[in-house]
Write a protein that holds these residues in place. Sequence first.
Motif, PDB file in Angstrom:
ATOM      1  N   GLY A 127       0.778  -1.232   0.000  1.00  0.00           N
ATOM      2  CA  GLY A 127       0.000   0.000   0.000  1.00  0.00           C
ATOM      3  C   GLY A 127       0.813   1.288   0.000  1.00  0.00           C
ATOM      4  O   GLY A 127       0.257   2.370   0.010  1.00  0.00           O
ATOM      5  N   LYS A 128       2.126   1.181  -0.037  1.00  0.00           N
ATOM      6  CA  LYS A 128       3.004   2.366  -0.032  1.00  0.00           C
ATOM      7  C   LYS A 128       3.733   2.465  -1.363  1.00  0.00           C
ATOM      8  O   LYS A 128       4.202   1.460  -1.900  1.00  0.00           O
ATOM      9  CB  LYS A 128       4.056   2.275   1.082  1.00  0.00           C
ATOM     10  N   ILE A 129       3.871   3.666  -1.883  1.00  0.00           N
ATOM     11  CA  ILE A 129       4.628   3.878  -3.119  1.00  0.00           C
ATOM     12  C   ILE A 129       6.109   3.863  -2.764  1.00  0.00           C
ATOM     13  O   ILE A 129       6.570   4.659  -1.954  1.00  0.00           O
ATOM     14  CB  ILE A 129       4.230   5.202  -3.789  1.00  0.00           C
ATOM     15  N   ILE A 130       6.823   2.920  -3.380  1.00  0.00           N
ATOM     16  CA  ILE A 130       8.256   2.769  -3.088  1.00  0.00           C
ATOM     17  C   ILE A 130       9.126   3.160  -4.281  1.00  0.00           C
ATOM     18  O   ILE A 130      10.349   3.091  -4.200  1.00  0.00           O
ATOM     19  CB  ILE A 130       8.595   1.335  -2.633  1.00  0.00           C
ATOM     20  N   GLY A 131       8.497   3.553  -5.378  1.00  0.00           N
ATOM     21  CA  GLY A 131       9.264   3.933  -6.551  1.00  0.00           C
ATOM     22  C   GLY A 131       8.404   4.045  -7.779  1.00  0.00           C
ATOM     23  O   GLY A 131       7.180   4.176  -7.694  1.00  0.00           O
ATOM     24  N   GLY A 132       9.059   3.980  -8.932  1.00  0.00           N
ATOM     25  CA  GLY A 132       8.355   4.050 -10.199  1.00  0.00           C
ATOM     26  C   GLY A 132       9.121   3.284 -11.256  1.00  0.00           C
ATOM     27  O   GLY A 132      10.343   3.117 -11.161  1.00  0.00           O
ATOM     28  N   ILE A 133       8.393   2.808 -12.252  1.00  0.00           N
ATOM     29  CA  ILE A 133       8.997   2.163 -13.419  1.00  0.00           C
ATOM     30  C   ILE A 133       8.571   2.947 -14.641  1.00  0.00           C
ATOM     31  O   ILE A 133       7.407   3.350 -14.753  1.00  0.00           O
ATOM     32  CB  ILE A 133       8.595   0.666 -13.538  1.00  0.00           C
ATOM     33  N   GLY A 134       9.509   3.169 -15.535  1.00  0.00           N
ATOM     34  CA  GLY A 134       9.205   3.870 -16.778  1.00  0.00           C
ATOM     35  C   GLY A 134       9.779   3.104 -17.942  1.00  0.00           C
ATOM     36  O   GLY A 134      10.876   2.543 -17.857  1.00  0.00           O
ATOM     37  N   VAL A 135       9.019   3.060 -19.036  1.00  0.00           N
ATOM     38  CA  VAL A 135       9.456   2.351 -20.234  1.00  0.00           C
ATOM     39  C   VAL A 135       9.289   3.260 -21.438  1.00  0.00           C
ATOM     40  O   VAL A 135       8.278   3.954 -21.572  1.00  0.00           O
ATOM     41  CB  VAL A 135       8.647   1.049 -20.444  1.00  0.00           C
TER      42      VAL A 135
END
Length: 158
Positions: A127-135
């Motif tokens: 339930g916590k945002i720990i990062g991001g992925i981008g493509v």
Amino acid sequence: MKQLTFLFFLAFACLQNIHAQQVNETYELTLAGARDILAQAMTYAKEHKAPGAAVAIVDAAGTLVLLERMDGTFLISSEVSYGKARSAALFRFPTIKLEDNINGGRTALLSTGEVSLKGGIPITYKGKIIGGIGVSGAASADQDVEIAMAGLTAAFLQ
């Protein structure tokens, strides 16, 4: 005396509860976790014959943790994928929402300086945002999203 002791413990318990509410529990994306996410994304890209792809993984602060670009992918895709991952982590929602809002007339969002193209997804753990992925650099923006979503199937995120 029993009443005084009870009131003391009650007051102590209340103070402990007040202090506990001043700090939230957080999680940190590790390099090992980023590698698992990247592996899932790249496996999907290769299995679905993406002509190229750059995949960037950032932590919750938008700091680059890991980036990989497939051979033959256009060079700027590395920067674009990083920007998408950063935007997803910092805005805390998929970048398609930014793109849709800008296309809908909210052009002021362009002034943020963040990448507002679809293909960036927040990474959530418990339930916590720990990062991001981008493509970036796949056959289409939709395939960018598919590859990013595949990364989020890493076992530790389930």
